[in-house]
Design an enzyme around this catalytic site. Structure first.
Site, PDB file in Angstrom:
ATOM      1  N   GLU A 173     -14.122   6.014   5.808  1.00 56.77           N
ATOM      2  CA  GLU A 173     -12.927   6.002   6.637  1.00 56.77           C
ATOM      3  C   GLU A 173     -12.724   4.612   7.325  1.00 56.77           C
ATOM      4  O   GLU A 173     -11.766   4.163   7.512  1.00 56.77           O
ATOM      5  CB  GLU A 173     -12.975   7.055   7.708  1.00 56.77           C
ATOM      6  CG  GLU A 173     -12.984   8.276   7.209  1.00 56.77           C
ATOM      7  CD  GLU A 173     -11.818   8.601   6.263  1.00 56.77           C
ATOM      8  OE1 GLU A 173     -10.499   8.438   6.569  1.00 56.77           O
ATOM      9  OE2 GLU A 173     -11.720   9.096   5.008  1.00 56.77           O
TER      10      GLU A 173
ATOM     11  N   TRP B 126      10.556   8.256   7.964  1.00 53.86           N
ATOM     12  CA  TRP B 126       9.054   8.485   8.353  1.00 53.86           C
ATOM     13  C   TRP B 126       8.917   7.201   9.564  1.00 53.86           C
ATOM     14  O   TRP B 126       8.173   7.361  10.280  1.00 53.86           O
ATOM     15  CB  TRP B 126       8.192   7.789   7.256  1.00 53.86           C
ATOM     16  CG  TRP B 126       8.554   6.495   6.725  1.00 53.86           C
ATOM     17  CD1 TRP B 126       9.384   6.257   5.410  1.00 53.86           C
ATOM     18  CD2 TRP B 126       8.078   5.140   7.090  1.00 53.86           C
ATOM     19  NE1 TRP B 126       9.477   4.746   5.237  1.00 53.86           N
ATOM     20  CE2 TRP B 126       8.519   4.336   6.137  1.00 53.86           C
ATOM     21  CE3 TRP B 126       7.351   4.814   7.972  1.00 53.86           C
ATOM     22  CZ2 TRP B 126       8.363   2.933   6.357  1.00 53.86           C
ATOM     23  CZ3 TRP B 126       7.185   3.297   8.337  1.00 53.86           C
ATOM     24  CH2 TRP B 126       7.318   2.521   7.461  1.00 53.86           C
TER      25      TRP B 126
ATOM     26  N   ASN C 207      -6.837  14.097  12.340  1.00 47.75           N
ATOM     27  CA  ASN C 207      -6.472  13.141  11.278  1.00 47.75           C
ATOM     28  C   ASN C 207      -5.557  14.163  10.190  1.00 47.75           C
ATOM     29  O   ASN C 207      -4.632  13.943   9.448  1.00 47.75           O
ATOM     30  CB  ASN C 207      -7.515  12.625  10.403  1.00 47.75           C
ATOM     31  CG  ASN C 207      -6.952  12.065   9.213  1.00 47.75           C
ATOM     32  OD1 ASN C 207      -6.331  11.019   9.103  1.00 47.75           O
ATOM     33  ND2 ASN C 207      -7.727  12.354   7.999  1.00 47.75           N
TER      34      ASN C 207
ATOM     35  N   TRP D 292     -11.106   2.475   4.893  1.00 52.68           N
ATOM     36  CA  TRP D 292      -9.624   2.751   4.712  1.00 52.68           C
ATOM     37  C   TRP D 292      -9.012   2.126   5.848  1.00 52.68           C
ATOM     38  O   TRP D 292      -8.062   1.531   5.900  1.00 52.68           O
ATOM     39  CB  TRP D 292      -9.342   4.194   4.873  1.00 52.68           C
ATOM     40  CG  TRP D 292      -9.074   5.003   3.758  1.00 52.68           C
ATOM     41  CD1 TRP D 292      -9.972   5.942   3.248  1.00 52.68           C
ATOM     42  CD2 TRP D 292      -8.136   5.006   2.804  1.00 52.68           C
ATOM     43  NE1 TRP D 292      -9.473   6.273   2.147  1.00 52.68           N
ATOM     44  CE2 TRP D 292      -8.252   5.867   2.013  1.00 52.68           C
ATOM     45  CE3 TRP D 292      -6.756   4.235   2.848  1.00 52.68           C
ATOM     46  CZ2 TRP D 292      -7.556   6.150   0.917  1.00 52.68           C
ATOM     47  CZ3 TRP D 292      -5.802   4.355   1.658  1.00 52.68           C
ATOM     48  CH2 TRP D 292      -6.196   5.371   0.867  1.00 52.68           C
TER      49      TRP D 292
ATOM     50  N   TRP E  30      17.420   8.295   4.503  1.00 54.50           N
ATOM     51  CA  TRP E  30      17.061   9.839   4.840  1.00 54.50           C
ATOM     52  C   TRP E  30      18.256  10.284   5.703  1.00 54.50           C
ATOM     53  O   TRP E  30      18.745   9.618   6.668  1.00 54.50           O
ATOM     54  CB  TRP E  30      15.933   9.685   5.613  1.00 54.50           C
ATOM     55  CG  TRP E  30      14.570   9.831   4.826  1.00 54.50           C
ATOM     56  CD1 TRP E  30      14.077  10.800   4.241  1.00 54.50           C
ATOM     57  CD2 TRP E  30      13.825   8.664   4.356  1.00 54.50           C
ATOM     58  NE1 TRP E  30      12.830  10.329   3.715  1.00 54.50           N
ATOM     59  CE2 TRP E  30      13.011   9.059   3.647  1.00 54.50           C
ATOM     60  CE3 TRP E  30      14.165   7.400   4.553  1.00 54.50           C
ATOM     61  CZ2 TRP E  30      11.968   8.251   2.996  1.00 54.50           C
ATOM     62  CZ3 TRP E  30      13.008   6.331   3.947  1.00 54.50           C
ATOM     63  CH2 TRP E  30      12.001   7.164   3.167  1.00 54.50           C
TER      64      TRP E  30
ATOM     65  N   TRP F  61       1.769   6.869   7.744  1.00 51.57           N
ATOM     66  CA  TRP F  61       2.896   7.421   7.632  1.00 51.57           C
ATOM     67  C   TRP F  61       3.593   7.077   6.158  1.00 51.57           C
ATOM     68  O   TRP F  61       4.343   8.052   5.710  1.00 51.57           O
ATOM     69  CB  TRP F  61       3.914   6.838   8.558  1.00 51.57           C
ATOM     70  CG  TRP F  61       3.953   7.640   9.989  1.00 51.57           C
ATOM     71  CD1 TRP F  61       3.422   7.349  11.075  1.00 51.57           C
ATOM     72  CD2 TRP F  61       4.626   9.103  10.041  1.00 51.57           C
ATOM     73  NE1 TRP F  61       3.174   8.698  11.880  1.00 51.57           N
ATOM     74  CE2 TRP F  61       4.192   9.479  11.334  1.00 51.57           C
ATOM     75  CE3 TRP F  61       5.500   9.675   9.266  1.00 51.57           C
ATOM     76  CZ2 TRP F  61       4.560  10.658  11.820  1.00 51.57           C
ATOM     77  CZ3 TRP F  61       5.844  10.951   9.809  1.00 51.57           C
ATOM     78  CH2 TRP F  61       5.403  11.326  11.158  1.00 51.57           C
TER      79      TRP F  61
HETATM   80  P1  FAD Z   1     -13.124   9.455  12.452  1.00 49.80           P
HETATM   81  O1  FAD Z   1     -12.784  10.382  11.369  1.00 49.80           O
HETATM   82  O2  FAD Z   1     -14.336   9.510  12.966  1.00 49.80           O
HETATM   83  O3  FAD Z   1     -13.070   7.844  11.712  1.00 49.80           O
HETATM   84  C1  FAD Z   1     -13.805   6.836  12.020  1.00 49.80           C
HETATM   85  C2  FAD Z   1     -12.615   5.601  12.328  1.00 49.80           C
HETATM   86  O4  FAD Z   1     -11.997   5.160  10.991  1.00 49.80           O
HETATM   87  C3  FAD Z   1     -11.609   5.936  13.166  1.00 49.80           C
HETATM   88  O5  FAD Z   1     -11.904   5.995  14.557  1.00 49.80           O
HETATM   89  C4  FAD Z   1     -10.263   5.055  12.509  1.00 49.80           C
HETATM   90  O6  FAD Z   1     -10.479   3.899  13.346  1.00 49.80           O
HETATM   91  C5  FAD Z   1     -10.789   4.786  11.147  1.00 49.80           C
HETATM   92  N1  FAD Z   1     -10.000   5.980  10.283  1.00 49.80           N
HETATM   93  C6  FAD Z   1     -10.293   7.147  10.071  1.00 49.80           C
HETATM   94  N2  FAD Z   1      -9.227   7.531   9.335  1.00 49.80           N
HETATM   95  C7  FAD Z   1      -8.367   6.628   8.931  1.00 49.80           C
HETATM   96  C8  FAD Z   1      -7.532   6.317   8.246  1.00 49.80           C
HETATM   97  N3  FAD Z   1      -6.915   7.509   7.548  1.00 49.80           N
HETATM   98  N4  FAD Z   1      -6.551   5.262   8.259  1.00 49.80           N
HETATM   99  C9  FAD Z   1      -7.176   4.438   8.891  1.00 49.80           C
HETATM  100  N5  FAD Z   1      -8.138   4.419   9.510  1.00 49.80           N
HETATM  101  C10 FAD Z   1      -8.843   5.417   9.734  1.00 49.80           C
HETATM  102  N6  FAD Z   1      -5.641   5.849  12.856  1.00 49.80           N
HETATM  103  C11 FAD Z   1      -5.433   5.246  14.282  1.00 49.80           C
HETATM  104  O7  FAD Z   1      -6.498   4.600  14.505  1.00 49.80           O
HETATM  105  N7  FAD Z   1      -4.148   4.876  14.839  1.00 49.80           N
HETATM  106  C12 FAD Z   1      -3.034   5.189  14.506  1.00 49.80           C
HETATM  107  O8  FAD Z   1      -2.051   4.760  14.973  1.00 49.80           O
HETATM  108  C13 FAD Z   1      -3.159   5.998  13.254  1.00 49.80           C
HETATM  109  N8  FAD Z   1      -1.940   6.778  12.880  1.00 49.80           N
HETATM  110  C14 FAD Z   1      -2.127   7.790  11.815  1.00 49.80           C
HETATM  111  C15 FAD Z   1      -0.820   8.314  11.245  1.00 49.80           C
HETATM  112  C16 FAD Z   1      -0.878   8.935  10.352  1.00 49.80           C
HETATM  113  C17 FAD Z   1       0.480   9.580   9.898  1.00 49.80           C
HETATM  114  C18 FAD Z   1      -2.185   9.294   9.746  1.00 49.80           C
HETATM  115  C19 FAD Z   1      -1.889  10.379   8.434  1.00 49.80           C
HETATM  116  C20 FAD Z   1      -3.174   8.954   9.946  1.00 49.80           C
HETATM  117  C21 FAD Z   1      -3.288   7.980  11.191  1.00 49.80           C
HETATM  118  N9  FAD Z   1      -4.392   7.355  11.573  1.00 49.80           N
HETATM  119  C22 FAD Z   1      -4.448   6.459  12.807  1.00 49.80           C
HETATM  120  C23 FAD Z   1      -5.804   7.557  11.029  1.00 49.80           C
HETATM  121  C24 FAD Z   1      -6.617   8.758  11.367  1.00 49.80           C
HETATM  122  O9  FAD Z   1      -5.843   9.983  11.508  1.00 49.80           O
HETATM  123  C25 FAD Z   1      -7.400   8.385  12.584  1.00 49.80           C
HETATM  124  O10 FAD Z   1      -7.874   6.903  12.708  1.00 49.80           O
HETATM  125  C26 FAD Z   1      -8.414   9.313  13.229  1.00 49.80           C
HETATM  126  O11 FAD Z   1      -7.961  10.705  13.346  1.00 49.80           O
HETATM  127  C27 FAD Z   1      -8.956   9.134  14.398  1.00 49.80           C
HETATM  128  O12 FAD Z   1     -10.277   9.846  14.711  1.00 49.80           O
HETATM  129  P2  FAD Z   1     -11.408   9.453  14.968  1.00 49.80           P
HETATM  130  O13 FAD Z   1     -11.888   8.334  15.640  1.00 49.80           O
HETATM  131  O14 FAD Z   1     -12.195  10.977  15.238  1.00 49.80           O
HETATM  132  O15 FAD Z   1     -11.853   9.258  13.297  1.00 49.80           O
END
Ligand code: FAD
Length: 466
Positions: free
Chosen positions: A276, A361, A343, A279, A308, A384
């Site tokens: 993650e 979106w 997420n 990513w 859209w 998105w």
């Molecule tokens: P964990 O699962 O513990 O992951 C650790 C870290 O990895 C996160 O804190 C984050 O920095 C990064 N990460 C995790 N998943 C992703 C991902 N899919 N893409 C990029 N980085 C990721 N994340 C944001 O930080 N800001 C946003 O504005 C944001 N908007 C999102 C919008 C959509 C439509 C989607 C599908 C995902 C989005 N995410 C965003 C990614 C992700 O949902 C969040 O980072 C995550 O839910 C944060 O929770 P956590 O810190 O417990 O993540």
């Protein structure tokens, strides 16, 4: 003379600009933070994120105090005024050297270019990614457009070249008497977000407690629990990464301390969390290489001319959590009430908006930004465009989440949906993700009618994208 300019890097731990500043520190050097509320408003930043920033400005000021550096805070409204402010400061003295960490987004980059073109000496460092942007390229020297080869090259880079981690700056040996509080030249109201972030501890506490607890109890089970929204199975670190209060390189150090061989063990369950973070780097590298992503453009030009349809009533129902699909509604209420969303649910609600409701979106992206405590352009845009199928390495357009099935799969007992939709308390588990037929014989249950029929909406989306 040096002026250290804090921006989206509100930390002292592993902060390359601060590190440089301290190495070359001379009496009279200054540290500043410039509040830009009008700019934040233009970028749709949420009040809860602004509140978190405010609290971290105060924390950084205290931590700088221990290093003998006084933080000065000014209110300048927007980037144009930031430019005027810096130029004005520059003209006050001779040979002023501004030091900062670079910001990724296009308005920010243009502001820095403008300053340089006006003769300001601005040295920029990189603090927001694990591997430098521009360092992970394919054989043609271009940015990857698919995540998996990017990840392989990223891992190779970390393994071969390592990652420079600066740690925490040591305390100064000669004590200097300065204020704990920032020297505040800003109107205090400007610092106030009226959406309190107090549920989220400050980063010093997170580093002392939350992160060690995550590594002790959750990191190795992350792959099992990360998709279950009723469990706190993820780290909850995104708000701190989004405002630069937490260094992603520090997280890499912690991962490798625990699993020294992880860089070559990408099939192991313990790799999931690092995946993650990769990513996160991927989306930031994309924004660096494709600034059009900051300008509301589709990554995939094939979709550039999609129009859209827009239905305000449906968009409002989605925002308010009134679509009649419990997993979508509970997720949107989680966002509206807490400023954060799991997420798995971000993927579900984004798919629902773009595929079931066929709404642009960019409206969802903006709404998320205006509510999320972790709003971050790169990850938000990436997420998105992934859901809308317009993005880089996105979900193919014909994969459309079934919101009922997603609920049944990831919230089988309905614990999450009932938390945010208490009106479904009495609905049995097997109906809780689509209670409408059950409600026909239970008139005491009041819940929103389904805004669209899943099957018909799916067919319509397929035809539309095709
Ligand atoms: P964990 O699962 O513990 O992951 C650790 C870290 O990895 C996160 O804190 C984050 O920095 C990064 N990460 C995790 N998943 C992703 C991902 N899919 N893409 C990029 N980085 C990721 N994340 C944001 O930080 N800001 C946003 O504005 C944001 N908007 C999102 C919008 C959509 C439509 C989607 C599908 C995902 C989005 N995410 C965003 C990614 C992700 O949902 C969040 O980072 C995550 O839910 C944060 O929770 P956590 O810190 O417990 O993540």
């Amino acid at each position: 003379m040096q002026i250290l300019w804090f921006r989206n890097d509100l930390r002292v731990h592993d902060n390359p600009a601060l590190h440089h500043f301290l190495m070359h520190y001379q009496s009279g050097d200054r540290a500043i933070y410039l509040l830009t509320p009008a700019q934040w408003h233009q970028h749709h930043w949420s009040r809860i994120k602004i509140d978190l920033i405010k609290r971290h400005v105060a924390l950084v000021s205290k931590q700088l105090n221990e290093l003998g550096v006084q933080l000065e805070v000014y209110h300048v409204d927007d980037f144009e005024q930031q430019v005027e402010f810096i130029i004005n400061e520059n003209e006050q003295g001779s040979a002023i050297h501004f030091i900062a960490n670079e910001e990724l987004e296009v308005n920010e980059r243009q502001r820095d270019e403008k300053l340089k073109s006006k003769g300001v000496t601005l040295t920029l460092f990189e603090a927001d990614v694990i591997v430098s942007k521009g360092k992970v390229l394919n054989q043609a020297g271009e940015m990857f457009k698919v995540f998996t080869p990017f990840k392989r090259a990223w891992l190779r880079h970390v393994k071969n070249d390592g990652v420079e981690y600066l740690g925490k700056p040591g305390k100064r040996t000669t004590a200097i008497e300065i204020n704990d509080e920032p020297v505040n030249h800003a109107n205090n109201d400007v610092l106030q977000g009226d959406n309190s972030s107090s549920q989220w501890p400050l980063i010093d506490e997170v580093e002392a407690h939350t992160i060690p607890a995550f590594f002790a109890n959750k990191h190795d089970q992350y792959h099992e629990f990360r998709d279950i929204p009723s469990i706190k199975g993820t780290s909850g670190l995104s708000p701190y990464l989004a405002i630069g209060a937490l260094s992603p390189r520090y997280l890499l150090q912690l991962i490798l301390n625990k699993h020294p061989d992880l860089l070559t063990a990408h099939d192991s369950p313990a790799f999931s969390w690092l995946n993650e973070l990769i990513w996160r780097d991927f989306y930031r590298h994309l924004l660096h290489h494709f600034p059009k992503l900051c300008r509301h453009k589709m990554f995939n030009d094939k979709y550039a001319n999609i129009t859209w349809p827009y239905d305000k009533a449906k968009f409002d129902a989605w925002c308010l959590g009134q679509t009649g699909y419990p997993i979508v509604d509970a997720a949107m209420r989680q966002l509206n009430q807490t400023g954060w969303m799991h997420n798995r649910l971000r993927m579900v609600v984004a798919s629902f908006l773009t595929k079931h409701l066929l709404i642009d979106w960019r409206l969802g992206e903006q709404y998320f930004m205006s509510k999320l405590i972790d709003g971050d352009l790169a990850a938000n845009n990436g997420g998105w465009q992934w859901a809308a199928s317009t993005g880089c390495d996105a979900q193919p357009y014909f994969r459309i989440f079934n919101p009922i099935r997603q609920g049944e799969r990831f919230d089988p007992k309905g614990e999450f949906v009932r938390k945010y939709l208490p009106e479904l308390d009495k609905v049995p588990d097997k109906h809780v993700h689509f209670p409408h037929s059950y409600m026909k014989s239970h008139s005491d249950i009041a819940y929103w009618p389904a805004i669209v029929d899943h099957k018909a909406a799916r067919e319509q989306a397929l035809a539309f994208y095709r």
